[in-house]
Design a protein around this motif. Structure first.
Motif, PDB file in Angstrom:
ATOM      1  N   LEU A  49       0.835  -1.202   0.000  1.00  0.00           N
ATOM      2  CA  LEU A  49       0.000   0.000   0.000  1.00  0.00           C
ATOM      3  C   LEU A  49       0.871   1.253   0.000  1.00  0.00           C
ATOM      4  N   LEU A  50       0.564   2.168  -0.907  1.00  0.00           N
ATOM      5  CA  LEU A  50       1.282   3.427  -1.023  1.00  0.00           C
ATOM      6  C   LEU A  50       0.311   4.571  -0.770  1.00  0.00           C
ATOM      7  N   ARG A  51       0.707   5.543   0.027  1.00  0.00           N
ATOM      8  CA  ARG A  51      -0.177   6.628   0.425  1.00  0.00           C
ATOM      9  C   ARG A  51      -0.075   7.814  -0.531  1.00  0.00           C
ATOM     10  N   ASP A  53      -0.637  10.867   0.246  1.00  0.00           N
ATOM     11  CA  ASP A  53      -0.059  12.033   0.911  1.00  0.00           C
ATOM     12  C   ASP A  53       1.443  11.891   1.136  1.00  0.00           C
ATOM     13  N   SER A  54       2.061  10.857   0.531  1.00  0.00           N
ATOM     14  CA  SER A  54       3.518  10.716   0.633  1.00  0.00           C
ATOM     15  C   SER A  54       4.244  11.710  -0.270  1.00  0.00           C
ATOM     16  N   VAL A  55       3.495  12.356  -1.170  1.00  0.00           N
ATOM     17  CA  VAL A  55       4.070  13.363  -2.068  1.00  0.00           C
ATOM     18  C   VAL A  55       3.156  14.580  -2.075  1.00  0.00           C
ATOM     19  N   ALA A  56       3.665  15.667  -2.605  1.00  0.00           N
ATOM     20  CA  ALA A  56       2.854  16.886  -2.714  1.00  0.00           C
ATOM     21  C   ALA A  56       1.744  16.673  -3.736  1.00  0.00           C
ATOM     22  N   PRO A  57       0.599  17.323  -3.550  1.00  0.00           N
ATOM     23  CA  PRO A  57      -0.474  17.222  -4.545  1.00  0.00           C
ATOM     24  C   PRO A  57       0.012  17.701  -5.918  1.00  0.00           C
ATOM     25  N   VAL A  58      -0.556  17.107  -6.956  1.00  0.00           N
ATOM     26  CA  VAL A  58      -0.221  17.500  -8.320  1.00  0.00           C
ATOM     27  C   VAL A  58      -1.502  17.416  -9.144  1.00  0.00           C
ATOM     28  N   ALA A  59      -1.659  18.334 -10.075  1.00  0.00           N
ATOM     29  CA  ALA A  59      -2.930  18.465 -10.808  1.00  0.00           C
ATOM     30  C   ALA A  59      -2.855  17.794 -12.169  1.00  0.00           C
ATOM     31  N   ASP A  60      -3.809  18.168 -13.004  1.00  0.00           N
ATOM     32  CA  ASP A  60      -3.928  17.707 -14.391  1.00  0.00           C
ATOM     33  C   ASP A  60      -4.299  16.226 -14.453  1.00  0.00           C
ATOM     34  N   SER A  61      -3.647  15.435 -15.299  1.00  0.00           N
ATOM     35  CA  SER A  61      -4.186  14.119 -15.641  1.00  0.00           C
ATOM     36  C   SER A  61      -4.235  13.190 -14.437  1.00  0.00           C
ATOM     37  N   GLY A  62      -5.300  12.394 -14.410  1.00  0.00           N
ATOM     38  CA  GLY A  62      -5.428  11.393 -13.361  1.00  0.00           C
ATOM     39  C   GLY A  62      -6.743  11.446 -12.623  1.00  0.00           C
ATOM     40  N   LEU A  63      -6.997  10.404 -11.833  1.00  0.00           N
ATOM     41  CA  LEU A  63      -8.218  10.265 -11.046  1.00  0.00           C
ATOM     42  C   LEU A  63      -7.983  10.278  -9.544  1.00  0.00           C
ATOM     43  N   TRP A  64      -6.823   9.824  -9.100  1.00  0.00           N
ATOM     44  CA  TRP A  64      -6.610   9.619  -7.669  1.00  0.00           C
ATOM     45  C   TRP A  64      -6.786  10.918  -6.890  1.00  0.00           C
ATOM     46  N   GLN A  65      -6.436  12.040  -7.488  1.00  0.00           N
ATOM     47  CA  GLN A  65      -6.585  13.324  -6.790  1.00  0.00           C
ATOM     48  C   GLN A  65      -8.039  13.611  -6.434  1.00  0.00           C
ATOM     49  N   TYR A  66      -8.978  12.974  -7.126  1.00  0.00           N
ATOM     50  CA  TYR A  66     -10.408  13.202  -6.878  1.00  0.00           C
ATOM     51  C   TYR A  66     -11.032  12.120  -5.997  1.00  0.00           C
ATOM     52  N   LEU A  67     -10.294  11.085  -5.666  1.00  0.00           N
ATOM     53  CA  LEU A  67     -10.837   9.956  -4.908  1.00  0.00           C
ATOM     54  C   LEU A  67     -10.580  10.118  -3.420  1.00  0.00           C
ATOM     55  N   ASP A  68     -11.461   9.513  -2.606  1.00  0.00           N
ATOM     56  CA  ASP A  68     -11.312   9.573  -1.151  1.00  0.00           C
ATOM     57  C   ASP A  68     -10.237   8.629  -0.631  1.00  0.00           C
ATOM     58  N   VAL A  69     -10.006   7.534  -1.324  1.00  0.00           N
ATOM     59  CA  VAL A  69      -9.121   6.493  -0.813  1.00  0.00           C
ATOM     60  C   VAL A  69      -7.714   7.056  -0.577  1.00  0.00           C
ATOM     61  N   PRO A  70      -7.173   6.905   0.660  1.00  0.00           N
ATOM     62  CA  PRO A  70      -5.879   7.524   0.971  1.00  0.00           C
ATOM     63  C   PRO A  70      -4.678   6.710   0.517  1.00  0.00           C
ATOM     64  N   ALA A  71      -4.887   5.437   0.212  1.00  0.00           N
ATOM     65  CA  ALA A  71      -3.768   4.586  -0.182  1.00  0.00           C
ATOM     66  C   ALA A  71      -4.241   3.565  -1.202  1.00  0.00           C
ATOM     67  N   LEU A  72      -3.347   3.226  -2.115  1.00  0.00           N
ATOM     68  CA  LEU A  72      -3.619   2.208  -3.122  1.00  0.00           C
ATOM     69  C   LEU A  72      -2.438   1.252  -3.198  1.00  0.00           C
ATOM     70  N   THR A  73      -2.685   0.046  -3.687  1.00  0.00           N
ATOM     71  CA  THR A  73      -1.583  -0.878  -3.888  1.00  0.00           C
ATOM     72  C   THR A  73      -0.684  -0.384  -5.017  1.00  0.00           C
ATOM     73  N   LEU A  74       0.528  -0.877  -5.002  1.00  0.00           N
ATOM     74  CA  LEU A  74       1.462  -0.540  -6.082  1.00  0.00           C
ATOM     75  C   LEU A  74       0.871  -0.938  -7.425  1.00  0.00           C
ATOM     76  N   ASN A  75       0.236  -2.115  -7.483  1.00  0.00           N
ATOM     77  CA  ASN A  75      -0.404  -2.544  -8.727  1.00  0.00           C
ATOM     78  C   ASN A  75      -1.457  -1.553  -9.189  1.00  0.00           C
ATOM     79  N   ASP A  76      -2.296  -1.090  -8.267  1.00  0.00           N
ATOM     80  CA  ASP A  76      -3.358  -0.171  -8.654  1.00  0.00           C
ATOM     81  C   ASP A  76      -2.800   1.188  -9.077  1.00  0.00           C
ATOM     82  N   CYS A  77      -1.729   1.624  -8.434  1.00  0.00           N
ATOM     83  CA  CYS A  77      -1.079   2.864  -8.874  1.00  0.00           C
ATOM     84  C   CYS A  77      -0.580   2.726 -10.308  1.00  0.00           C
TER      85      CYS A  77
END
Length: 250
Positions: A49-51, A53-77
């Motif tokens: 599981l990777l969090r 909030d381990s890095v600074a927020p970043v915008a533009d492409s992607g979905l994770w910035q809009y999701l509630d889940v605080p951590a995802l597996t390396l595979n899912d990342c």
């Protein structure tokens, strides 16, 4: 700049395939390839599981910035990077594995100089690398002749079919079924004055590796139109060969 290889080393079309240009997010493939090799040695890493909030927020492409889940597996990342070029997932993965080994992978796989230079940044200062990645069409066609199968699985669901792949008539949100006559695995890159798509197209078992990288000034619509035209050329070549029977397209 472009290159299209329709198999057995046969080139359909090319123009300055060795010229290095900015490729925006295309260089994220080197990160995915490094992860795929790590998983070969230790598949359990995929469940780590990777969090966010381990890095600074970043915008533009992607979905994770809009999701509630605080951590995802390396595979899912990795899946997020492959499917929606997720910038936050990219930076979380780079923070975990480090940029240096990813650049070593790039140096090994891309003799023409294609490289991932940095993590994704909302603002680039004079102290930062001037661009996320650079690449040449020759490197990317070479890569997609024998791509890593795990990388292919992550790229299969790519939703950006706005460039070369716009010619293939696929549903951006549902085009991964293995029984489809036509399948594409691709990675795109978008930045101001930059559009790039690299990948592999399969039509009835006939495959072609391709890379189209554009640096331009002015309106993007004509650029996208030309990229679509190359996609049509590629598709026609493979469909003609498919209709004619087995063997490499001419």
């Amino acid at each position: 700049m472009l290159a299209v290889d329709t198999g057995s080393g046969k080139t359909l079309v090319e123009s300055t395939p060795d010229r290095l240009l900015p490729t925006a997010s295309v260089g994220k493939i080197f990160l995915l390839h490094h992860l795929a090799e790590l998983l070969e040695d230790d598949p359990s890493l995929g469940h780590l599981l990777l969090r966010k909030d381990s890095v600074a927020p970043v915008a533009d492409s992607g979905l994770w910035q809009y999701l509630d889940v605080p951590a995802l597996t390396l595979n899912d990342c990795a899946r997020l990077v492959g499917s929606v070029s997720d910038n936050l997932a990219t930076n979380v993965l780079l923070d975990h594995v480090g940029l240096t080994p990813v650049q070593a992978v790039a140096a090994r796989l891309a003799p023409g100089g294609s490289m991932l230079h940095d993590s994704v940044r909302d603002v680039r200062t004079p102290e930062d690398p001037p661009m996320l990645s650079i690449g040449c069409a020759a490197d990317w066609v070479s890569y997609f002749r024998t791509p890593h199968p795990t990388v292919m699985s992550w790229l299969a669901a790519s939703t950006d079919l706005s460039m070369v792949s716009s010619a293939f008539g696929l549903d951006p949100l549902a085009h991964t079924e293995p029984d489809h006559e036509l399948q594409v695995w691709s990675k795109t890159g978008t930045d101001d004055g930059v559009r790039a798509e690299v990948g592999l197209l399969d039509v009835g078992g006939r495959r072609a590796a391709y890379a189209v990288i554009c640096r331009f000034e002015g309106e993007v619509v004509p650029v996208l139109g030309q990229m679509r035209a190359y996609g049509t050329l590629l598709l026609d070549a493979l469909q003609d060969g498919y209709a004619a029977g087995p063997g490499p397209a001419q």
